[in-house]
Design a protein around this motif. Structure first.
Motif, PDB file in Angstrom:
ATOM      1  N   SER A 214       0.844  -1.199   0.000  1.00 11.67           N
ATOM      2  CA  SER A 214       0.000   0.000   0.000  1.00 11.67           C
ATOM      3  C   SER A 214       0.875   1.245   0.000  1.00 11.67           C
ATOM      4  O   SER A 214       2.103   1.168   0.110  1.00 11.67           O
ATOM      5  CB  SER A 214      -0.910   0.012   1.224  1.00 11.67           C
ATOM      6  N   GLU A 215       0.246   2.412  -0.118  1.00  8.89           N
ATOM      7  CA  GLU A 215       0.986   3.670  -0.079  1.00  8.89           C
ATOM      8  C   GLU A 215       1.111   4.205   1.353  1.00  8.89           C
ATOM      9  O   GLU A 215       1.634   5.291   1.573  1.00  8.89           O
ATOM     10  CB  GLU A 215       0.294   4.710  -0.969  1.00  8.89           C
ATOM     11  N   GLY A 216       0.605   3.439   2.308  1.00  3.79           N
ATOM     12  CA  GLY A 216       0.697   3.860   3.697  1.00  3.79           C
ATOM     13  C   GLY A 216       2.127   3.863   4.203  1.00  3.79           C
ATOM     14  O   GLY A 216       3.012   3.226   3.627  1.00  3.79           O
ATOM     15  N   VAL A 217       2.347   4.610   5.292  1.00  8.76           N
ATOM     16  CA  VAL A 217       3.693   4.756   5.868  1.00  8.76           C
ATOM     17  C   VAL A 217       3.718   4.120   7.257  1.00  8.76           C
ATOM     18  O   VAL A 217       2.867   4.421   8.097  1.00  8.76           O
ATOM     19  CB  VAL A 217       4.091   6.245   5.953  1.00  8.76           C
ATOM     20  N   SER A 218       4.685   3.240   7.479  1.00  8.13           N
ATOM     21  CA  SER A 218       4.873   2.647   8.801  1.00  8.13           C
ATOM     22  C   SER A 218       5.698   3.589   9.670  1.00  8.13           C
ATOM     23  O   SER A 218       6.437   4.444   9.168  1.00  8.13           O
ATOM     24  CB  SER A 218       5.594   1.294   8.673  1.00  8.13           C
ATOM     25  N   TYR A 219       5.588   3.435  10.994  1.00  6.62           N
ATOM     26  CA  TYR A 219       6.423   4.221  11.893  1.00  6.62           C
ATOM     27  C   TYR A 219       7.879   3.796  11.719  1.00  6.62           C
ATOM     28  O   TYR A 219       8.194   2.598  11.744  1.00  6.62           O
ATOM     29  CB  TYR A 219       6.002   4.034  13.345  1.00  6.62           C
ATOM     30  N   ALA A 220       8.757   4.782  11.548  1.00  4.93           N
ATOM     31  CA  ALA A 220      10.166   4.494  11.262  1.00  4.93           C
ATOM     32  C   ALA A 220      10.831   3.701  12.381  1.00  4.93           C
ATOM     33  O   ALA A 220      11.670   2.834  12.143  1.00  4.93           O
ATOM     34  CB  ALA A 220      10.922   5.793  11.018  1.00  4.93           C
ATOM     35  N   ASP A 221      10.447   3.988  13.630  1.00  2.00           N
ATOM     36  CA  ASP A 221      11.065   3.288  14.763  1.00  2.00           C
ATOM     37  C   ASP A 221      10.103   2.295  15.400  1.00  2.00           C
ATOM     38  O   ASP A 221      10.132   2.056  16.607  1.00  2.00           O
ATOM     39  CB  ASP A 221      11.601   4.275  15.806  1.00  2.00           C
ATOM     40  N   GLY A 222       9.234   1.705  14.581  1.00  2.00           N
ATOM     41  CA  GLY A 222       8.390   0.615  15.028  1.00  2.00           C
ATOM     42  C   GLY A 222       7.460   0.987  16.166  1.00  2.00           C
ATOM     43  O   GLY A 222       6.784   2.018  16.134  1.00  2.00           O
ATOM     44  N   ASP A 223       7.452   0.140  17.203  1.00  2.00           N
ATOM     45  CA  ASP A 223       6.512   0.335  18.309  1.00  2.00           C
ATOM     46  C   ASP A 223       6.784   1.623  19.082  1.00  2.00           C
ATOM     47  O   ASP A 223       5.867   2.211  19.661  1.00  2.00           O
ATOM     48  CB  ASP A 223       6.579  -0.867  19.252  1.00  2.00           C
ATOM     49  N   LEU A 224       8.045   2.087  19.111  1.00  4.90           N
ATOM     50  CA  LEU A 224       8.343   3.350  19.789  1.00  4.90           C
ATOM     51  C   LEU A 224       7.679   4.513  19.061  1.00  4.90           C
ATOM     52  O   LEU A 224       7.223   5.482  19.694  1.00  4.90           O
ATOM     53  CB  LEU A 224       9.858   3.561  19.876  1.00  4.90           C
ATOM     54  N   GLY A 225       7.601   4.432  17.721  1.00  8.99           N
ATOM     55  CA  GLY A 225       6.892   5.452  16.967  1.00  8.99           C
ATOM     56  C   GLY A 225       5.410   5.434  17.274  1.00  8.99           C
ATOM     57  O   GLY A 225       4.759   6.488  17.383  1.00  8.99           O
ATOM     58  N   ARG A 226       4.874   4.247  17.419  1.00  8.00           N
ATOM     59  CA  ARG A 226       3.458   4.112  17.790  1.00  8.00           C
ATOM     60  C   ARG A 226       3.202   4.706  19.168  1.00  8.00           C
ATOM     61  O   ARG A 226       2.188   5.369  19.403  1.00  8.00           O
ATOM     62  CB  ARG A 226       3.090   2.626  17.771  1.00  8.00           C
ATOM     63  N   ILE A 227       4.135   4.472  20.098  1.00  8.03           N
ATOM     64  CA  ILE A 227       3.989   5.030  21.444  1.00  8.03           C
ATOM     65  C   ILE A 227       3.967   6.554  21.400  1.00  8.03           C
ATOM     66  O   ILE A 227       3.170   7.200  22.083  1.00  8.03           O
ATOM     67  CB  ILE A 227       5.121   4.516  22.357  1.00  8.03           C
ATOM     68  N   LYS A 228       4.840   7.149  20.585  1.00  7.49           N
ATOM     69  CA  LYS A 228       4.858   8.610  20.467  1.00  7.49           C
ATOM     70  C   LYS A 228       3.521   9.133  19.951  1.00  7.49           C
ATOM     71  O   LYS A 228       3.012  10.154  20.422  1.00  7.49           O
ATOM     72  CB  LYS A 228       5.999   9.041  19.545  1.00  7.49           C
ATOM     73  N   ALA A 229       2.950   8.427  18.964  1.00 11.13           N
ATOM     74  CA  ALA A 229       1.642   8.826  18.434  1.00 11.13           C
ATOM     75  C   ALA A 229       0.567   8.687  19.509  1.00 11.13           C
ATOM     76  O   ALA A 229      -0.316   9.557  19.641  1.00 11.13           O
ATOM     77  CB  ALA A 229       1.296   7.976  17.218  1.00 11.13           C
TER      78      ALA A 229
END
Length: 322
Positions: A214-229
């Protein structure tokens, strides 16, 4: 007059017994219904980092002198805790400090040797919310965790809807699909400003990576990026909540959570938080870094930096005179 007093006293006793019975029932049924089994016994591994006794004593001294109330917030995905936050409230200065605990935090336990069992988010399934309190206190150097609050996806939806949604800025395209989830999960958000209702808010909080191709973007630093969000979402939600009458928000939230805080204490704490300002809300991540144990990636917390963070939260001021 004697007859009136007798009737008044009898009526008062009846009211008192009925009221206390209702409160007892409410508090009893508010408990999380997943008990789990056994006690949490952490494994002390060879070469594991430890603090010096005087470092522990210094931290415990200021903790024991503090009036802070601590609890763990668990966002549940079945029997796994998808979101884990340590929340500390200081009623004296009206300040809240949060520490996000990565779900992959390395936490080996005696008798639980599977790969997934060494991740912190598996503690709830094995030991229930009470066990999570014990394990989190262990990770946080014996800081007391007084209460737990668990909330499911449906509960989170209802709470978000009760405050009229949460405004967030989404910096990249989110596009993820899981047809095997029950019900099938579809997450799609264009970049830009959004006010997310309950259903979309939960989808935002769950997003980790884009569907391959897909054209979606994953968090660059994985779960830590998700935590920041998730932290940005929490900041926005707290700011929105502070515009309401806080005790009424707590009363509403009680319908959708399970907790060992009783209703009376929750209302007292909420009342003490009246006047809380956003500048007195601090959100952190458990210090540490991703590391491999064998072929599995975990988040390994830094004990020394964890102590420094806790000293800061508890208002420790180093003596510069010596």
């Amino acid at each position: 007059m004697k007859v009136f007093l007798k009737v008044f006293i009898i009526a008062f006793i009846c009211f008192f017994l009925i009221f206390n019975g209702l409160v007892w029932g409410f508090n009893y049924y508010m408990k999380d219904n997943h008990v789990g089994s056994g006690t949490v016994v952490p494994v002390i591994e060879e070469g594991q980092e430890n603090l010096e006794p005087d470092e522990i004593d210094e931290l415990m001294k200021i903790v024991n002198e503090s009036s802070r109330i601590n609890f763990v917030l668990l966002g549940l995905e079945g029997l796994r805790s998808d979101t884990i936050m340590f929340v500390s409230f200081d009623p004296d200065i009206k300040k809240i400090d949060l520490i996000s605990i990565p779900r992959d935090t390395y936490y080996p336990r005696a008798g639980y040797n599977g790969i997934g069992k060494k991740k912190f988010n598996s503690v709830y399934g094995d030991h229930g919310a009470i066990g999570v309190k014990t394990a989190l206190s262990d990770i946080l150097l014996d800081i007391p965790v007084d209460y737990y609050v668990t909330v499911t996806y449906s509960g989170a939806e209802s709470i978000i809807n009760s405050i009229g949604g949460v405004p967030v800025y989404i910096s990249h395209l989110m596009d993820y699909e899981d047809p095997y989830d029950d019900p099938p999960l579809k997450i799609y958000f264009e970049p830009g400003h959004h006010v997310l209702n309950g259903e979309d808010g939960v989808k935002f909080l769950r997003y980790r990576q884009a569907t391959p191709g897909s054209e979606g973007v994953s968090y660059a630093d994985g779960d830590l990026g998700r935590i920041k969000a998730q932290q940005e979402f929490m900041k926005s939600a707290i700011k929105k909540t502070l515009s309401f009458r806080l005790p009424s928000v707590v009363t509403t939230a009680f319908k959708f959570v399970r907790t060992d805080i009783n209703l009376q204490d929750a209302v007292v704490y909420a009342t003490k938080a009246i006047g809380l300002e956003m500048e007195n809300v601090s959100i952190n991540v458990l210090p540490g870094e991703p590391k491999y144990h064998g072929r599995t990636s975990y988040f390994v917390h830094d004990i020394e930096e964890t102590r420094n963070l806790l000293l800061k939260i508890y208002g420790y001021e180093e003596d510069t005179d010596n």
